[in-house]
Design an enzyme around this catalytic site. Sequence first.
Site, short mmCIF file in Angstrom:
data_model
loop_
_atom_site.label_atom_id
_atom_site.label_comp_id
_atom_site.label_asym_id
_atom_site.label_seq_id
_atom_site.Cartn_x
_atom_site.Cartn_y
_atom_site.Cartn_z
N LYS A 35 0.83 -1.21 0.00
CA LYS A 35 0.00 0.00 0.00
C LYS A 35 0.87 1.26 0.00
CE LYS A 35 -4.24 -1.35 2.38
NZ LYS A 35 -5.06 -1.12 3.56
N THR A 86 -11.30 -2.54 12.74
CA THR A 86 -11.82 -3.27 13.90
C THR A 86 -12.81 -4.31 13.36
OG1 THR A 86 -13.47 -1.51 14.18
CG2 THR A 86 -11.57 -1.45 15.63
N CYS A 262 -19.79 -1.42 7.53
CA CYS A 262 -20.08 -0.78 8.83
C CYS A 262 -21.34 -1.30 9.52
CB CYS A 262 -20.19 0.73 8.65
SG CYS A 262 -18.61 1.47 8.29
C1 UDX Z 1 -22.28 4.01 6.94
C2 UDX Z 1 -22.77 5.31 7.65
O1 UDX Z 1 -23.78 5.93 6.87
C3 UDX Z 1 -21.60 6.25 7.91
O2 UDX Z 1 -22.06 7.39 8.61
C4 UDX Z 1 -20.61 5.47 8.75
O3 UDX Z 1 -19.65 6.20 9.29
C5 UDX Z 1 -20.10 4.29 7.94
O4 UDX Z 1 -21.22 3.45 7.69
P1 UDX Z 1 -21.71 3.25 4.49
O5 UDX Z 1 -21.43 1.90 5.06
O6 UDX Z 1 -20.76 3.83 3.52
O7 UDX Z 1 -21.86 4.35 5.64
O8 UDX Z 1 -23.13 3.10 3.75
P2 UDX Z 1 -24.56 3.79 3.81
O9 UDX Z 1 -24.67 4.75 2.71
O10 UDX Z 1 -24.89 4.26 5.15
O11 UDX Z 1 -25.48 2.51 3.45
C6 UDX Z 1 -25.41 1.31 4.23
C7 UDX Z 1 -26.34 0.24 3.68
O12 UDX Z 1 -27.70 0.61 3.89
C8 UDX Z 1 -26.21 -0.02 2.18
O13 UDX Z 1 -26.31 -1.41 1.94
C9 UDX Z 1 -27.39 0.71 1.58
O14 UDX Z 1 -27.84 0.20 0.35
C10 UDX Z 1 -28.43 0.51 2.68
N1 UDX Z 1 -29.50 1.53 2.67
C11 UDX Z 1 -29.20 2.82 2.96
C12 UDX Z 1 -30.82 1.15 2.41
O15 UDX Z 1 -31.12 -0.02 2.15
N2 UDX Z 1 -31.79 2.12 2.46
C13 UDX Z 1 -31.52 3.41 2.73
O16 UDX Z 1 -32.46 4.22 2.76
C14 UDX Z 1 -30.18 3.79 3.00
#
Ligand code: UDX
Length: 436
Positions: A35, A86, A262
């Site tokens: 990396k 983590t 996450c």
């Molecule tokens: C998330 C948090 O939003 C962010 O604040 C944190 O710090 C890291 O984790 P991320 O994992 O990038 O971010 O994805 P996010 O956009 O939150 O979506 C997570 C999951 O939920 C995805 O699978 C998405 O498709 C799903 N989702 C999201 C839904 O099914 N419906 C929604 O309305 C929103």
Amino acid sequence: MKIAIIGTGYVGLPTGVGLAELGNEVVCVDKSEDKINALNSGKLTIYEDGLAELFAKNVQNGRIKFTTQMKDAVPQADVVMIAVGTPPHPFTKEADMQYIHAAAYELAEYLSGYTVVATKSTVPVGTGDDVEAIIAKTNPTADFDVISLPEFLREGFAIHDFFNPDRIVIGTNSDKARNVMKKLYQPFENKTKFLFVKRRSSETIKYASNAFLAMKIHYINEMANFCEKSGADIREVAQGMGLDSRIGNKFLNPGPGYGGSCFPKDTNAMAQMAKKYGVHLNLIETTIAKNDQRKAEMAERILSHLSDRKNGRVAVLGLAFKGGTDDCRESPAMDIVRDMLKVNRNICVYDPKALENARKLLIENVDYASNPYEACKDAEVIAVLTEWEDFKNLDFVKLKREVLNPCIVDLRNIINQKQAEENGFEYYCIGQIAQN
Ligand code: UDX
């Protein structure tokens, strides 16, 4: 200010680049020579919208540097940020703290002058105390404060979120550390809310926020199930709910279940952590179980449209866990494909960005296509599993020529239903009784 960032993943790298862009001198440390070599030769190791330009600019002006050695980054730093992984423990589902602890032991040796050690990784409550104890034991003369500094960056929008935070949460009781952080985040002073809280509150805020958002998704998915039976339309229901400012219109999109690196990890870690304190977080536990179950139900829903469940051809559009990223970790789409593969080996998949990662995560026994039309050749059902912009503008005339049976199961509610139906497709989405 001088900043050291330990870990160059989806949190560390955008944060480092963002802080460099704000005028700080940043050194990023990672154990992986591959990396660091890549970054030092100007190659990015992750994809994030807008990252490449800022990375190139700040490498060129010398404000960001990369090394495998803590000794080249920590001694001069005013703030050391820990941004290592983590990951969930494979059996207990608790957050695995080995990388945090290893980073704390190693950085402790190189602290010099007063330093704020900030934990950016998502960590269980009490981790700040552990990191503090490790540093004090390893380097008894070190002058430092350990603070919690959770990140709220969404994948795909990390740069946007870095520069437009909803809030900056800083967990510490130390005035000295508070002043250092105020100075570091001074450019955001008039843009966002600063929240100075106890370290343990700050650690909890991150988990509680992600778990709440996961529950919100689970809730709208349950409402969608209800709409499918009752004759309401979830799109209208979500719109009506979202106009209530107490509810808010975000995270009300029903789908195949949440995924990513996450939400699944953090909901599990939160539930396990609470059990240690003798608290059962029933809502979160139900959310986790139902979200897992939903993916199997969605696989079943797709297969139910085949004339022959075992042999009918399925086209899968989308493998990433959400649109705008190449990340397939904990992707509902991948789980749905795996579930379908238990009964059907006639699946063709396509994703605009995530095919390479999908292959690495070993979806075997599927065909890979290089565009949506190729994926749909001879298909009896087209399943839309990720909300890519590209899928909103499919050419239905062209698509119909490829398929064996014109049927779309849209698990993201993104396809233009009217156009699809006008072109002779049966269309099934989430949260609506099928009209056909
Ligand atoms: C998330 C948090 O939003 C962010 O604040 C944190 O710090 C890291 O984790 P991320 O994992 O990038 O971010 O994805 P996010 O956009 O939150 O979506 C997570 C999951 O939920 C995805 O699978 C998405 O498709 C799903 N989702 C999201 C839904 O099914 N419906 C929604 O309305 C929103």
